[in-house]
Design a protein around this motif. Structure first.
Motif, PDB file in Angstrom:
ATOM      1  N   ASN A  67       1.120  -1.471   0.047  1.00  0.00           N
ATOM      2  CA  ASN A  67       0.097  -0.426   0.197  1.00  0.00           C
ATOM      3  C   ASN A  67       0.882   0.904  -0.006  1.00  0.00           C
ATOM      4  O   ASN A  67       1.678   1.638   0.462  1.00  0.00           O
ATOM      5  CB  ASN A  67      -1.353  -0.009   1.478  1.00  0.00           C
ATOM      6  CG  ASN A  67      -2.056   1.311   1.454  1.00  0.00           C
ATOM      7  OD1 ASN A  67      -1.362   2.202   2.150  1.00  0.00           O
ATOM      8  ND2 ASN A  67      -3.298   1.572   1.075  1.00  0.00           N
ATOM      9  N   TRP A  68       0.815   2.117  -0.668  1.00  0.00           N
ATOM     10  CA  TRP A  68       1.278   3.319  -1.056  1.00  0.00           C
ATOM     11  C   TRP A  68       0.761   4.665  -1.395  1.00  0.00           C
ATOM     12  O   TRP A  68      -0.382   4.925  -1.524  1.00  0.00           O
ATOM     13  CB  TRP A  68       2.892   3.144  -2.083  1.00  0.00           C
ATOM     14  CG  TRP A  68       2.830   2.662  -3.333  1.00  0.00           C
ATOM     15  CD1 TRP A  68       2.381   3.737  -4.164  1.00  0.00           C
ATOM     16  CD2 TRP A  68       1.838   1.665  -4.248  1.00  0.00           C
ATOM     17  NE1 TRP A  68       2.006   3.516  -5.406  1.00  0.00           N
ATOM     18  CE2 TRP A  68       2.285   1.861  -5.385  1.00  0.00           C
ATOM     19  CE3 TRP A  68       1.877   0.591  -3.372  1.00  0.00           C
ATOM     20  CZ2 TRP A  68       1.675   1.077  -6.617  1.00  0.00           C
ATOM     21  CZ3 TRP A  68       1.015  -0.558  -4.259  1.00  0.00           C
ATOM     22  CH2 TRP A  68       1.217  -0.086  -5.660  1.00  0.00           C
ATOM     23  N   ASN A  69       1.120   5.727  -1.059  1.00  0.00           N
ATOM     24  CA  ASN A  69       0.647   7.173  -1.863  1.00  0.00           C
ATOM     25  C   ASN A  69       0.983   7.239  -2.990  1.00  0.00           C
ATOM     26  O   ASN A  69       2.729   7.954  -3.238  1.00  0.00           O
ATOM     27  CB  ASN A  69       1.205   8.292  -0.637  1.00  0.00           C
ATOM     28  CG  ASN A  69       0.347   8.163   0.809  1.00  0.00           C
ATOM     29  OD1 ASN A  69      -0.951   7.627   0.863  1.00  0.00           O
ATOM     30  ND2 ASN A  69       1.173   8.464   1.819  1.00  0.00           N
ATOM     31  N   ALA A  70      -0.480   7.268  -3.964  1.00  0.00           N
ATOM     32  CA  ALA A  70       0.605   7.484  -5.233  1.00  0.00           C
ATOM     33  C   ALA A  70       1.129   8.565  -5.978  1.00  0.00           C
ATOM     34  O   ALA A  70       1.432   8.812  -7.098  1.00  0.00           O
ATOM     35  CB  ALA A  70      -0.883   6.521  -5.937  1.00  0.00           C
ATOM     36  N   PHE A  71      -0.052   9.663  -5.171  1.00  0.00           N
ATOM     37  CA  PHE A  71       0.463  10.791  -5.815  1.00  0.00           C
ATOM     38  C   PHE A  71      -0.330  11.464  -3.983  1.00  0.00           C
ATOM     39  O   PHE A  71      -1.002  11.619  -3.492  1.00  0.00           O
ATOM     40  CB  PHE A  71      -0.924  11.438  -6.406  1.00  0.00           C
ATOM     41  CG  PHE A  71      -0.637  12.529  -6.755  1.00  0.00           C
ATOM     42  CD1 PHE A  71       0.700  13.111  -7.796  1.00  0.00           C
ATOM     43  CD2 PHE A  71      -1.624  13.804  -6.043  1.00  0.00           C
ATOM     44  CE1 PHE A  71       0.876  14.305  -8.484  1.00  0.00           C
ATOM     45  CE2 PHE A  71      -1.325  15.429  -6.532  1.00  0.00           C
ATOM     46  CZ  PHE A  71      -0.374  15.468  -8.003  1.00  0.00           C
ATOM     47  N   ARG A  72       1.086  12.386  -4.098  1.00  0.00           N
ATOM     48  CA  ARG A  72       0.773  13.154  -3.044  1.00  0.00           C
ATOM     49  C   ARG A  72       1.544  14.377  -3.044  1.00  0.00           C
ATOM     50  O   ARG A  72       2.610  14.857  -3.086  1.00  0.00           O
ATOM     51  CB  ARG A  72       2.502  12.953  -1.703  1.00  0.00           C
ATOM     52  CG  ARG A  72       2.188  11.117  -1.156  1.00  0.00           C
ATOM     53  CD  ARG A  72       2.885  11.013  -1.405  1.00  0.00           C
ATOM     54  NE  ARG A  72       4.110  10.705  -2.605  1.00  0.00           N
ATOM     55  CZ  ARG A  72       5.211  10.518  -2.944  1.00  0.00           C
ATOM     56  NH1 ARG A  72       6.124  10.000  -1.727  1.00  0.00           N
ATOM     57  NH2 ARG A  72       5.743  10.500  -3.566  1.00  0.00           N
ATOM     58  N   PRO A  73       0.701  15.634  -2.871  1.00  0.00           N
ATOM     59  CA  PRO A  73       0.494  17.011  -3.756  1.00  0.00           C
ATOM     60  C   PRO A  73       1.604  17.823  -3.327  1.00  0.00           C
ATOM     61  O   PRO A  73       1.939  18.686  -3.699  1.00  0.00           O
ATOM     62  CB  PRO A  73      -0.290  17.823  -3.216  1.00  0.00           C
ATOM     63  CG  PRO A  73      -2.041  16.669  -2.460  1.00  0.00           C
ATOM     64  CD  PRO A  73      -1.188  15.326  -2.115  1.00  0.00           C
ATOM     65  N   HIS A  74       1.709  17.431  -1.750  1.00  0.00           N
ATOM     66  CA  HIS A  74       2.938  18.301  -1.180  1.00  0.00           C
ATOM     67  C   HIS A  74       4.500  18.135  -1.410  1.00  0.00           C
ATOM     68  O   HIS A  74       5.495  18.216  -2.239  1.00  0.00           O
ATOM     69  CB  HIS A  74       3.540  18.852   0.926  1.00  0.00           C
ATOM     70  CG  HIS A  74       3.204  16.718   1.289  1.00  0.00           C
ATOM     71  ND1 HIS A  74       2.235  15.746   0.908  1.00  0.00           N
ATOM     72  CD2 HIS A  74       4.572  16.346   1.199  1.00  0.00           C
ATOM     73  CE1 HIS A  74       3.057  14.894   1.572  1.00  0.00           C
ATOM     74  NE2 HIS A  74       4.522  15.221   1.688  1.00  0.00           N
ATOM     75  N   LYS A  75       4.457  16.881  -2.600  1.00  0.00           N
ATOM     76  CA  LYS A  75       5.816  16.530  -2.836  1.00  0.00           C
ATOM     77  C   LYS A  75       5.913  15.787  -4.234  1.00  0.00           C
ATOM     78  O   LYS A  75       6.480  16.029  -5.238  1.00  0.00           O
ATOM     79  CB  LYS A  75       6.004  14.885  -2.339  1.00  0.00           C
ATOM     80  CG  LYS A  75       7.228  14.023  -2.674  1.00  0.00           C
ATOM     81  CD  LYS A  75       7.286  12.436  -1.380  1.00  0.00           C
ATOM     82  CE  LYS A  75       9.095  12.203  -2.404  1.00  0.00           C
ATOM     83  NZ  LYS A  75       9.310  10.942  -1.599  1.00  0.00           N
ATOM     84  N   ASP A  76       4.296  15.936  -5.041  1.00  0.00           N
ATOM     85  CA  ASP A  76       4.464  15.619  -6.815  1.00  0.00           C
ATOM     86  C   ASP A  76       3.752  16.248  -7.026  1.00  0.00           C
ATOM     87  O   ASP A  76       3.002  16.845  -7.932  1.00  0.00           O
ATOM     88  CB  ASP A  76       3.260  13.691  -6.751  1.00  0.00           C
ATOM     89  CG  ASP A  76       4.232  12.856  -5.463  1.00  0.00           C
ATOM     90  OD1 ASP A  76       5.392  12.505  -5.981  1.00  0.00           O
ATOM     91  OD2 ASP A  76       3.491  12.301  -5.293  1.00  0.00           O
ATOM     92  N   GLY A  77       3.433  17.756  -6.492  1.00  0.00           N
ATOM     93  CA  GLY A  77       2.542  18.659  -7.036  1.00  0.00           C
ATOM     94  C   GLY A  77       2.209  18.923  -8.598  1.00  0.00           C
ATOM     95  O   GLY A  77       1.495  19.695  -8.756  1.00  0.00           O
ATOM     96  N   SER A  78       4.172  19.594  -8.618  1.00  0.00           N
ATOM     97  CA  SER A  78       4.851  20.241  -9.441  1.00  0.00           C
ATOM     98  C   SER A  78       4.524  18.873 -10.549  1.00  0.00           C
ATOM     99  O   SER A  78       5.470  19.592 -12.034  1.00  0.00           O
ATOM    100  CB  SER A  78       6.107  20.926  -9.178  1.00  0.00           C
ATOM    101  OG  SER A  78       6.736  20.114  -8.671  1.00  0.00           O
TER     102      SER A  78
END
Length: 135
Positions: free
Chosen positions: A93-104
């Motif tokens: 299980n994983w965070n596939a998209f994280r706005p604070h890290k992947d947002g740009s």
């Protein structure tokens, strides 16, 4: 009088058709372009069962076969998570998209391998994010 009715009927039909077509185009144009795309690739020789969701949408379960890829369009600036089941024995299980890290980023890549789940932003440099856990 018959010609006037015919012309009026023709005008009315033309008006209704054009209004309907314009409404259809407006709905198509209302679709937002994804903020980013999540790619989950399976490099395991067996299929995996993949389930992804955001706070607003559940994408359901998909079977991703060996060598295949599954894509999700990020539609909101929210966290997206995925979980995978491999062979009925192993779970991740994983965070596939994280706005604070992947947002740009426009693209986020995930690779399921027998050694674990790996992350990349360029589909070339991979970082192991997690191990498979017994199910």
């Amino acid at each position: 009088m018959g010609n006037i009715r015919s012309l009026f009927s023709l005008f009315l039909v033309s008006f209704l058709v054009s209004t309907s077509a314009a409404a259809g185009l407006a709905k198509e144009g209302d679709k937002k372009k994804p903020l980013a795309t999540i790619h989950v690739m399976n490099a395991i020789p067996n299929p995996i069962r993949l389930h992804c969701s955001s706070g607003q949408k559940d994408y359901g379960e998909e079977v991703v076969h060996a060598g295949a890829e599954y894509q999700i369009g990020v539609e909101e600036n929210a966290s997206y998570s995925c979980d995978a089941l491999w062979g009925g024995l192993w779970f991740a299980n994983w965070n596939a998209f994280r706005p604070h890290k992947d947002g740009s980023r426009k693209v986020v890549f995930w690779l399921a391998k027998s050694q674990g789940v790996f992350h990349s932003w360029d589909n070339s440099t991979w970082v192991k994010e997690m191990d498979w856990l017994p199910f």
